[in-house]
Design an enzyme around this catalytic site. Structure first.
Site, PDB file in Angstrom:
ATOM      1  N   HIS A   1       0.899  -1.308  -0.017  1.00  0.00           N
ATOM      2  CA  HIS A   1      -0.039  -0.019   0.074  1.00  0.00           C
ATOM      3  C   HIS A   1       0.861   1.133   0.152  1.00  0.00           C
ATOM      4  CE1 HIS A   1       0.656   1.026   4.308  1.00  0.00           C
ATOM      5  NE2 HIS A   1       0.577  -0.241   4.457  1.00  0.00           N
TER       6      HIS A   1
ATOM      7  N   CYS B   1       2.509  -4.867   7.025  1.00  0.00           N
ATOM      8  CA  CYS B   1       2.387  -4.697   5.385  1.00  0.00           C
ATOM      9  C   CYS B   1       3.555  -4.081   4.841  1.00  0.00           C
ATOM     10  CB  CYS B   1       1.034  -4.126   5.152  1.00  0.00           C
ATOM     11  SG  CYS B   1      -0.313  -4.960   5.544  1.00  0.00           S
TER      12      CYS B   1
END
Length: 572
Positions: free
Chosen positions: A463, A482
């Site tokens: 992301h 992440c």
């Protein structure tokens, strides 16, 4: 498939040969009329039948690892020996023995594949034959059985790794296609093609073969220099000169950062030396300033033995990677804080990434990227909501409004939205925290303006991030697991390339609209999240990185594990 585990067959045992010779010399003449081949088959059958009844079977002191497959292999061939006869061992066996002797070139240990036992049995048989005596069929049977197990064990380790990473790391998942070693060996033995099948076991990735070449190179350096003396250098930079610069240049030449013919004087820190220092710093993931400070000196003083072991550990990691990584794929090297996309054999894009902190490590796995979300919501995971967000809310209720976070009663699909002012946050503790927190799209969203989805059990994805300054850091382990990407628009355009509906201009248009939109990737791209502390880059240079998650040490221990020793006990 014969699967390597932490507990399987890690040792080689001393073989006591005298009982074999005595028994062979006293081989009874009563069996003289029985064809030798029939006697070997009978002994093999007895060995295999015994192996099938025991969980841990030993032959000549060697723990036989393939007890689940070896019986099937010999049953299919009517218990005929695969590697030898009363005349001697076959050329196929000679080739296998040669490959085992060269196991160290693959970063493995020859002694783990019954080499001492095989050579001892071979020598014993040769000595008996040189005296004009008949070799006891049990010797032939034992040698054949051990050779078969050596083939299966070594082939398995080359194909899938000596260690199963899932037993060493809880956050490491492999997806290697299984193979039928029994059938492969059967066909290879029938058609005398052991050499042909063996070439297909090692990883076919250039990353593996390039590391293998550097392993040989570093071992030759070790052989030549034994142990490099520690450099005791002051802070050095362009313009310095003297003996310290000479010592620095010698070390840079050894590791290939400096060409010996490109210096004007050996004792001057000139532009050529500065470029070599910059190259060394780049290969080790250091700040590239051309100055030999403590960190640069540290990598120059790293023992050769440690670097060789690093190469071996990462060759093992290559054996855990799927053989078919795809024509289009994305790789993240966690230890390098980098991502790159490859299309049809060439690198299409690369960029910096931010990975998980040591206590929230980014896992290792492979998947397929199926969609991209533009202007995403962030459904804050319960753990992060409790550990990171709740303390901030307790400090100041304004945090919820500033971060544009909405509160829902629970995680059900139709959960009602709550008025955060109606909640007494000071009474909320981890044990009674049942709310779902959702951050709205926008510049403050922790996911930035885009996220890239590839299904996995870790709920990890790529992301964007509003914290752009982090990409200027050399070591970028700041996330909660992440992976934050430096150039999300470029990445999306690269992945969606070829889709006329989603040009770069279209992506930017939707981003500016602020509307959330899910984009399905027509041709999903393979994603491989990996962890390499040593690898060869696209320019052919060997790179090393700091082991940010301390994953090298447990792998090193697992590779060194050996099974229990035993004393020799004759089986006939």
């Amino acid at each position: 498939m014969l699967r390597p585990t932490k507990n399987n067959c890690r040792s080689i045992f001393l073989i006591v040969l005298l009982p074999m010779v005595i028994q062979a010399l006293s081989y009874t003449s009563a069996l003289a009329d029985v064809p030798p081949s029939r006697l070997v088959k009978d002994h093999l059958k007895k060995r295999v039948e015994l192996a099938s009844t025991q969980e841990r079977f030993r032959c000549r002191g060697e723990l036989i690892c393939g007890v689940s497959q070896i019986p099937l292999f010999y049953q299919r061939r009517g218990f005929r020996p695969a590697w030898c006869s009363e005349k001697g061992i076959s050329p196929q066996a000679e080739y296998l023995i040669g490959e085992i002797k060269r196991a160290d070139t693959e970063g493995l240990r020859p002694e783990d594949y019954h080499l001492a036992a095989i050579l001892s049995l071979s020598d014993t048989i040769e000595n008996i034959q040189s005296m004009g005596k008949k070799v006891h069929p049990g010797l032939w049977a034992d040698l054949d059985l051990i050779l078969t197990d050596a083939f299966m064990l070594y082939a398995s380790h080359l194909y899938a790794g000596r260690v199963n990473p899932e037993t060493v790391h809880s956050d490491w998942t492999v997806s290697i296609q299984t193979i039928d070693l029994t059938n492969i060996l059967q066909l290879a033995a029938k058609e005398n093609q052991i050499e042909k099948v063996f070439t297909g076991f090692s990883p076919n990735h250039p990353g593996y073969s390039k590391l293998k070449a550097y392993l040989a190179r570093y071992r030759s350096i070790e052989k030549k220099f034994q142990e490099l003396p520690l450099l005791d250098l002051p802070l050095l930079r362009k313009g310095d000169q003297g003996r310290s610069v000479e010592d620095l240049c010698k070390r840079l030449i050894i590791f290939g950062d400096l060409h010996p013919d490109k210096r004007s004087r050996a004792d001057i820190f000139d532009e050529t030396v500065e470029r070599a220092v910059l190259e060394c710093q780049k290969r080790h993931g250091l700040k590239q300033d051309g100055i030999v400070g403590p960190q640069t000196l540290g990598v120059l003083n790293t023992p050769l033995q440690k670097r060789i072991r690093q190469i071996e550990l990462n060759m093992e990691r290559w054996r855990w990677i799927p053989r078919d990584i795809g024509d289009r794929y994305l790789i993240v090297n966690i230890a390098d804080f980098k991502l790159w996309v490859s299309k049809e054999g060439s690198r299409a894009l690369d960029m910096r990434v931010v990975v998980g902190r040591p206590f929230r490590r980014t896992p290792v796995f492979s998947s397929r990227m199926t969609s991209i979300v533009i202007n995403p919501y962030w459904h804050i995971p319960p753990r992060l909501a409790i550990e990171d967000i709740l303390p901030e809310i307790k400090k100041s209720y304004q945090y919820i409004e500033d971060q544009k976070i909405k509160v829902f009663k629970d995680w059900s699909s139709r959960s009602e939205e709550m008025d955060p002012k109606a909640i007494d946050w000071n009474r909320i503790e981890p044990a009674n925290f049942t709310y779902k927190l959702r951050q709205e799209p926008g510049p403050r969203n922790a996911l930035g303006l885009m996220k890239f989805i590839f299904p996995n059990k870790f709920a990890v994805y790529l992301h964007d991030t509003p914290e752009r300054s982090l990409f200027r850091e050399t070591h970028r382990d700041f996330s909660s697991g992440c992976i934050r990407v430096e150039k999300p628009v470029s990445l999306a355009a690269c992945i969606l390339g070829g889709d006329p509906l989603w040009t770069r201009e279209k992506i930017v248009e939707v981003l500016k609209s602020g509307m959330t939109q899910v984009v399905k990737i027509r041709k999903p791209i393979r994603v491989h999240i990996q962890y390499w502390t040593a690898w060869v880059d696209e320019t052919g240079r060997l790179n090393f990185r700091h082991d940010i998650y301390n994953r090298d040490e447990p792998l090193d221990r697992a590779l060194k594990e050996r099974g229990p020793r035993t004393h020799f006990t004759p089986l006939y």
